[in-house]
Design an enzyme around this catalytic site. Structure first.
Site, mmCIF file in Angstrom:
data_model
loop_
_atom_site.group_PDB
_atom_site.id
_atom_site.type_symbol
_atom_site.label_atom_id
_atom_site.label_comp_id
_atom_site.label_asym_id
_atom_site.label_seq_id
_atom_site.Cartn_x
_atom_site.Cartn_y
_atom_site.Cartn_z
ATOM 1 N N SER A 26 -15.563 4.755 -39.879
ATOM 2 C CA SER A 26 -14.284 4.726 -39.184
ATOM 3 C C SER A 26 -14.503 4.213 -37.764
ATOM 4 C CB SER A 26 -13.706 6.147 -39.134
ATOM 5 O OG SER A 26 -12.614 6.257 -38.246
ATOM 6 N N TYR A 71 -12.562 15.275 -37.936
ATOM 7 C CA TYR A 71 -12.646 13.977 -38.605
ATOM 8 C C TYR A 71 -13.665 13.084 -37.903
ATOM 9 C CZ TYR A 71 -11.137 9.508 -40.606
ATOM 10 O OH TYR A 71 -11.108 8.290 -41.245
#
Length: 258
Positions: free
Chosen positions: A150, A163
């Protein structure tokens, strides 16, 4: 100088196990692998969405697809899961770890339970599922693992502490997988998508100003389209990428270049 071997991109005969295949990035990556000739095992929690993903693949008359409904958050024995996945086409030669979660909680709202769930789905499951696939890949001296990193593998975003921690971990886990298994012919790489429309980013794309702001932060001036992932997915699963391992490859329209 010899001519380029374009057949190295052909995935005929490959078997790809794709998690998170019900929607978004995981579903698109499974579709792309099937278009290149791979037989695909679609793994996810939601039966109806799995059936729909399978129908899309079969309608294109490329690779074959089967579905495997499972809740990875509740799964403990990944060896049995991989054995079940291989029942239709044989042991997976490629693994796409696309299942994930982002609860978007403020730091003060994170509980031990929500932290553990995020880390389990985004980091723990990819390791143990990959490890369960390794014996067959090692025996074949051939395999590819594709993780999903990510932008948050490299920088912090608001209300994404758990996250971000999991995706920072995925970047390092990918390197560790490469160090452990690449001598056996198994490559391990990660794709780090930029801003793509998925279920996890639905709130972002529902806000036109926010979506436009994100697009403006890229070098290309636009957000990602799911089809932008097709080429890198097929490439990393193919023999064309056989000497590429331990890498995190940004597919972000140049966001990280600015």
């Amino acid at each position: 100088m010899t001519a380029a071997n374009l057949s190295a991109f052909d995935l005929t005969g490959e078997v790809a196990l794709c998690t998170g295949a019900t929607s978004g990035i995981g579903r698109r990556m499974a579709w792309a692998l099937a278009q290149a000739g791979a037989d695909v095992i679609l793994l996810g929690r939601r039966q109806e969405q799995l059936e729909s993903a399978k129908a899309e693949i079969e309608a294109a008359n490329a690779g074959r697809a089967v579905i495997l409904a499972a809740d990875l958050a509740q799964h403990a024995d990944f060896t049995d899961l991989v054995k079940e996945a291989g029942a239709a086409f044989g042991a997976p030669t490629a693994l796409v770890n696309a299942a994930g979660i982002n609860l978007r909680e403020a730091p003060d709202d994170i509980t031990p339970e929500s932290w553990d769930l995020t880390l389990k789905l985004n980091l723990t499951v990819p390791f143990f599922l990959a490890r369960a696939c390794v014996p067959a890949m090692r025996a074949a001296q051939h395999g590819s693992i594709i993780n999903i990193a990510s932008l948050q593998s490299f920088r912090a975003f608001p209300n994404c502490s758990a996250y971000g921690a999991s995706k920072g971990g995925i970047a390092q886990l990918t390197r560790a997988m490469a160090e452990a298994w690449s001598a056996d012919g198994i490559t391990a790489n990660a794709i780090a998508p930029g801003f793509f429309p998925t279920e996890l980013t639905e709130a972002v794309f529902a806000d036109p100003e926010r979506a436009a702001h994100n697009a403006g932060q890229t070098a290309m001036g636009r957000n990602g389209k799911l089809e932008d992932l097709d080429g890198i997915t097929v490439f990393l699963a193919s023999q064309a990428a056989r000497y590429i391992t331990g890498q995190v490859i940004n597919v972000d329209g140049g966001f990280t270049a600015k």
